[in-house]
Scaffold this motif. Sequence first.
Motif, mmCIF file in Angstrom:
data_model
loop_
_atom_site.group_PDB
_atom_site.id
_atom_site.type_symbol
_atom_site.label_atom_id
_atom_site.label_comp_id
_atom_site.label_asym_id
_atom_site.label_seq_id
_atom_site.Cartn_x
_atom_site.Cartn_y
_atom_site.Cartn_z
ATOM 1 N N ILE A 1 1.504 -43.558 71.575
ATOM 2 C CA ILE A 1 0.882 -44.513 72.493
ATOM 3 C C ILE A 1 0.762 -45.877 71.843
ATOM 4 C CG2 ILE A 1 -1.329 -45.086 73.605
ATOM 5 C CD1 ILE A 1 -1.556 -42.028 74.205
ATOM 6 N N PHE A 2 0.329 -45.892 70.591
ATOM 7 C CA PHE A 2 0.253 -47.162 69.871
ATOM 8 C C PHE A 2 1.619 -47.831 69.812
ATOM 9 C CE2 PHE A 2 0.738 -49.783 66.156
ATOM 10 C CZ PHE A 2 -0.388 -50.574 66.171
ATOM 11 N N ASP A 3 2.653 -47.064 69.483
ATOM 12 C CA ASP A 3 4.004 -47.629 69.386
ATOM 13 C C ASP A 3 4.475 -48.163 70.740
ATOM 14 O OD1 ASP A 3 4.136 -47.091 66.687
ATOM 15 O OD2 ASP A 3 5.214 -45.192 66.933
ATOM 16 N N TRP A 4 4.117 -47.482 71.826
ATOM 17 C CA TRP A 4 4.493 -47.965 73.162
ATOM 18 C C TRP A 4 3.856 -49.325 73.417
ATOM 19 C CZ3 TRP A 4 2.977 -49.908 77.719
ATOM 20 C CH2 TRP A 4 3.826 -49.789 78.817
ATOM 21 N N TYR A 5 2.562 -49.402 73.157
ATOM 22 C CA TYR A 5 1.879 -50.686 73.343
ATOM 23 C C TYR A 5 2.520 -51.774 72.477
ATOM 24 C CZ TYR A 5 -2.245 -48.973 75.996
ATOM 25 O OH TYR A 5 -3.089 -48.479 76.952
ATOM 26 N N ARG A 6 2.782 -51.466 71.229
ATOM 27 C CA ARG A 6 3.334 -52.477 70.320
ATOM 28 C C ARG A 6 4.671 -52.992 70.844
ATOM 29 N NH1 ARG A 6 4.033 -50.830 64.164
ATOM 30 N NH2 ARG A 6 5.231 -49.174 65.164
ATOM 31 N N GLU A 7 5.492 -52.099 71.357
ATOM 32 C CA GLU A 7 6.802 -52.508 71.859
ATOM 33 C C GLU A 7 6.685 -53.281 73.167
ATOM 34 O OE1 GLU A 7 10.921 -50.469 73.611
ATOM 35 O OE2 GLU A 7 9.421 -49.218 72.595
ATOM 36 N N HIS A 8 5.900 -52.781 74.096
ATOM 37 C CA HIS A 8 5.908 -53.339 75.444
ATOM 38 C C HIS A 8 4.954 -54.515 75.632
ATOM 39 C CE1 HIS A 8 7.841 -49.425 76.138
ATOM 40 N NE2 HIS A 8 8.424 -50.014 77.160
ATOM 41 N N LEU A 9 4.030 -54.712 74.712
ATOM 42 C CA LEU A 9 3.136 -55.861 74.812
ATOM 43 C C LEU A 9 3.569 -57.012 73.914
ATOM 44 C CD1 LEU A 9 -0.392 -54.159 74.860
ATOM 45 C CD2 LEU A 9 1.065 -54.781 76.792
ATOM 46 N N ALA A 10 4.650 -56.806 73.164
ATOM 47 C CA ALA A 10 5.065 -57.819 72.195
ATOM 48 C C ALA A 10 5.348 -59.162 72.841
ATOM 49 C CB ALA A 10 6.292 -57.332 71.419
ATOM 50 N N ALA A 11 5.853 -59.151 74.073
ATOM 51 C CA ALA A 11 6.227 -60.410 74.730
ATOM 52 C C ALA A 11 5.130 -60.980 75.611
ATOM 53 C CB ALA A 11 7.494 -60.191 75.572
ATOM 54 N N VAL A 12 3.976 -60.311 75.680
ATOM 55 C CA VAL A 12 2.889 -60.829 76.510
ATOM 56 C C VAL A 12 2.274 -62.036 75.812
ATOM 57 C CG1 VAL A 12 0.633 -60.320 77.528
ATOM 58 C CG2 VAL A 12 2.432 -58.574 77.519
ATOM 59 N N PRO A 13 2.260 -63.201 76.450
ATOM 60 C CA PRO A 13 1.749 -64.399 75.777
ATOM 61 C C PRO A 13 0.246 -64.308 75.515
ATOM 62 C CG PRO A 13 2.141 -64.836 78.103
ATOM 63 C CD PRO A 13 2.713 -63.481 77.826
ATOM 64 N N GLY A 14 -0.156 -64.887 74.406
ATOM 65 C CA GLY A 14 -1.570 -64.939 74.081
ATOM 66 C C GLY A 14 -2.139 -63.652 73.546
ATOM 67 N N LEU A 15 -1.278 -62.760 73.084
ATOM 68 C CA LEU A 15 -1.741 -61.431 72.702
ATOM 69 C C LEU A 15 -1.079 -61.011 71.398
ATOM 70 C CD1 LEU A 15 -3.419 -58.992 73.725
ATOM 71 C CD2 LEU A 15 -1.341 -58.159 74.811
#
Length: 386
Positions: A265-279
């Motif tokens: 789950i952590f790895d999913w978040y790291r991959e899929h949130l990487a391009a979210v600005p401000g985060l």
Amino acid sequence: MRSQDYDRLYLSPPHLGRHEMNYVHKAIEDNWVAPAGPNITGFEADICAAVGVPYAVALNSGTAAIHLGLILLGVGPGDEVLCPSFTFVATANPIVYLGATPVFVDSEAETWNICPERLREAIVDRIAKGRKPKALILVHLYGMPARLPEILALATEFDIPILEDAAEALGSEWEQQPLGSFGRVGVFSFNGNKILTTSGGGALVTYDRALADKARFLATQAKDDAPYYQHSETGYNYRLSNILAGIGRGQMELLPERVKRRRQIFDWYREHLAAVPGLTVALAPEPAGSRANRWLTTILLASPDPDNAAPAPTPEAVRLHLETRNIESRPLWKPLHLQPLFAAAPMYGGAVCEDLFARGLCLPSGTAMGDGELRRVKEALTVALS
């Protein structure tokens, strides 16, 4: 859509497997429903096997384990105990139970755990003031191993015993050694939101048989060895019930699987949130030698840009937006030195943990989550931060 139009997505709900009921039914059939019985013995053996220590005492909470652990280390009225400021209040409350004073220490930015440099500063200063700390509570926050080589070296140099608060860190490792096994006493929590649960519960572990025997004695009202109820010391009603220990036995069978899923789950978040600005996805990467159980995935919002006139979203604004989608999130721990309860306690540093609290949020991380639910969190975050 309204929040009630979505199923509730909790931060870290219990996740039972297939075998817990077998142990519970057996306890009921055999009439072992008191805080004694074969499930307790078996659960303690399971904990020992998982952590690599010879002795464990199953208790009704992690807080009880910390309380007893401090007693075993000789903490009493007028003493001082070193403690990270960036942790849950249950880490420090038992210090106060005993009439002692917490001495809070700031975090370091890599693991968010107690900072070795600030820790040395605190120890040297307290000794200079004639107040050598009686013990150090070492916390592994959100399941991330602290900087153990430096902290253990300091404890040895100044002869300060360690109580290792691994309440959030069952299944985490440092150099392939399980957390909870590095202090003179280690403690775990099996609260409903932990990686494994007994509904409510905890455990104390140690390499010292005498300490384990003393903990068990104190946890069962300190009844002297007599044919009647005789008590020479203050005791506590801290033992876990045999029924809840049965839930724990079934849960312990799932520990490797649960750690694996939290890390996925952590790895999913790291991959899929990487391009979210401000985060920024926090607590990544793991320091060399560490293997975290990733109990909770945490994020940090970007620091405000002084050149941007538009106000940056705050963690509270993001949390409230997630609530409109019926998604539970939670601020990072508010540092204990900022709590009214501990306003008079000594504090060393503070800038790091204050910044983490000001910018951080915990995301849903339960092991039963699927990709669809993870996408729902990502979509809500993206809107909140846009």
